[in-house]
Scaffold this motif. Structure first.
Motif, PDB file in Angstrom:
ATOM      1  N   THR A  92       9.652  10.029   6.114  1.00 38.16           N
ATOM      2  CA  THR A  92      10.959  10.527   6.529  1.00 38.16           C
ATOM      3  C   THR A  92      11.143  10.269   8.021  1.00 38.16           C
ATOM      4  OG1 THR A  92      10.063  12.728   6.999  1.00 38.16           O
ATOM      5  CG2 THR A  92      10.962  12.354   4.784  1.00 38.16           C
ATOM      6  N   TRP A  93      12.347  10.564   8.509  1.00 36.06           N
ATOM      7  CA  TRP A  93      12.582  10.542   9.942  1.00 36.06           C
ATOM      8  C   TRP A  93      11.885  11.738  10.576  1.00 36.06           C
ATOM      9  CZ3 TRP A  93      14.777   6.103  11.300  1.00 36.06           C
ATOM     10  CH2 TRP A  93      15.629   5.450  10.390  1.00 36.06           C
ATOM     11  N   THR A 123      22.322   7.091   6.011  1.00 37.81           N
ATOM     12  CA  THR A 123      20.916   6.700   5.902  1.00 37.81           C
ATOM     13  C   THR A 123      20.663   6.126   4.517  1.00 37.81           C
ATOM     14  OG1 THR A 123      20.259   8.902   5.167  1.00 37.81           O
ATOM     15  CG2 THR A 123      20.142   8.450   7.544  1.00 37.81           C
ATOM     16  N   LEU A 143      13.666   1.909   5.281  1.00 35.83           N
ATOM     17  CA  LEU A 143      14.349   3.127   5.695  1.00 35.83           C
ATOM     18  C   LEU A 143      15.303   2.763   6.825  1.00 35.83           C
ATOM     19  CD1 LEU A 143      14.417   6.251   5.310  1.00 35.83           C
ATOM     20  CD2 LEU A 143      12.740   6.385   7.159  1.00 35.83           C
ATOM     21  N   CYS A 175       8.717  -0.545   1.445  1.00 35.37           N
ATOM     22  CA  CYS A 175       9.595   0.528   1.910  1.00 35.37           C
ATOM     23  C   CYS A 175      10.604   0.024   2.938  1.00 35.37           C
ATOM     24  CB  CYS A 175       8.742   1.635   2.509  1.00 35.37           C
ATOM     25  SG  CYS A 175       9.691   2.937   3.321  1.00 35.37           S
ATOM     26  N   LYS A 209      17.320   4.805   1.852  1.00 37.09           N
ATOM     27  CA  LYS A 209      15.876   4.798   1.609  1.00 37.09           C
ATOM     28  C   LYS A 209      15.613   3.994   0.349  1.00 37.09           C
ATOM     29  CE  LYS A 209      12.106   8.146   1.863  1.00 37.09           C
ATOM     30  NZ  LYS A 209      11.788   9.608   1.860  1.00 37.09           N
ATOM     31  N   CYS A 216      10.634   3.862  -0.812  1.00 36.70           N
ATOM     32  CA  CYS A 216       9.812   4.636   0.125  1.00 36.70           C
ATOM     33  C   CYS A 216       9.315   5.912  -0.553  1.00 36.70           C
ATOM     34  CB  CYS A 216      10.607   5.011   1.366  1.00 36.70           C
ATOM     35  SG  CYS A 216      11.110   3.605   2.375  1.00 36.70           S
TER      36      CYS A 216
END
Length: 258
Positions: free
Chosen positions: A81-82, A71, A62, A60, A73, A76
């Motif tokens: 998440t954030w 952003t 991010l 992953c 990703k 992932c």
């Protein structure tokens, strides 16, 4: 020579200013709950990029890039998440946590003030399913199934119990403890980071029930035909003694240790 050493010293000082000493964070979370992995925050004015990586570089990724407000990703899970907005609080949120999420995580902050690394290790714990049973050959049997880490089992009153355990491919462990005793009651204590349980078994009631079944007298039944001269006697078989299983499972959140 003096010039060379002065240049080298200046270069080392620059590296110290640019790359801070990495910090390390240990996080313990129960499976199915929320995990929050912290990353040091910097001012929005100096922030350039935030990058979260899992235990391997091909897993992953991010990231957040401030100049484009973008952003990204890659590979992932949707569960990652954030926690909030990455430009103000770049913590990583994983919900719900599963056993496969356990491992190392790296957060890198790139800013005009320097580069900052923050390492986290996520440990996923699983509460066991606990049962207390009675077996005529082994006695009282206390079993903590599929826990991570393995649960500790003890008895009240203390006994010379036998134990065994089975390690499962997913990292969980089943531990079994059994004791043959002449006491009327026993209590099994199961200790685990996710749950503490106390199970009680009334052995005297089980023995009395079993004794009553063995001593039950046959019951005569009469089968009349046209003439009641022939009587058929049939013994009624007692029911098979089944295991008495007590299960008391109640999971609770284990708070994260920073």
């Amino acid at each position: 020579m003096a010039l060379t050493w002065s240049v080298l010293a200046a270069f080392l000082l620059l590296l110290i200013n640019l790359v801070e000493v990495p910090a390390y964070n240990m996080v313990n979370v129960e499976a199915g709950h929320e995990a929050v992995l912290s990353c040091p925050s910097v001012s929005k004015a100096s922030l350039l990029m935030v990058i979260w990586k899992t235990k391997c570089s091909t897993c992953c990724l991010l990231s957040y890039r401030s100049d484009h407000n973008q952003t990204m990703k890659l590979n992932c899970s949707e569960r990652m998440t954030w926690k909030y907005s990455p430009d103000s609080d770049p913590d990583l949120r994983i919900y719900p946590v599963s056993l496969g999420d356990e491992g190392h995580y790296t957060c890198e902050i790139i800013s005009s003030e320097g580069n900052f690394l923050f390492f986290s290790f996520l440990t996923v714990i699983v509460p066991p399913t606990v049962t207390l049973t009675f077996d005529k050959s082994t006695g009282a049997v206390c079993q903590a199934s599929a826990g991570k880490p393995a649960a500790d089992i003890s008895w009240i009153p203390p006994n010379n119990a036998s134990t065994s355990e089975v390690h499962h491919p997913n990292g969980t462990v089943t531990r079994v403890s059994w004791v043959n005793t002449t006491l009327s009651t026993v209590t099994c204590l199961v200790t685990h980071p996710a749950t503490n349980q106390s199970l009680f078994l009334d052995l005297q009631s089980l023995w009395l029930h079993k004794l009553a079944e063995r001593s039950a007298a046959p019951v005569a039944t009469t089968n009349f035909r046209s003439t009641p001269s022939r009587v058929k006697m049939e013994a009624v078989k007692p029911p098979v003694l089944s295991e008495h299983i007590y299960q008391n499972y109640s999971s609770r959140t284990v708070y994260m240790n920073y």
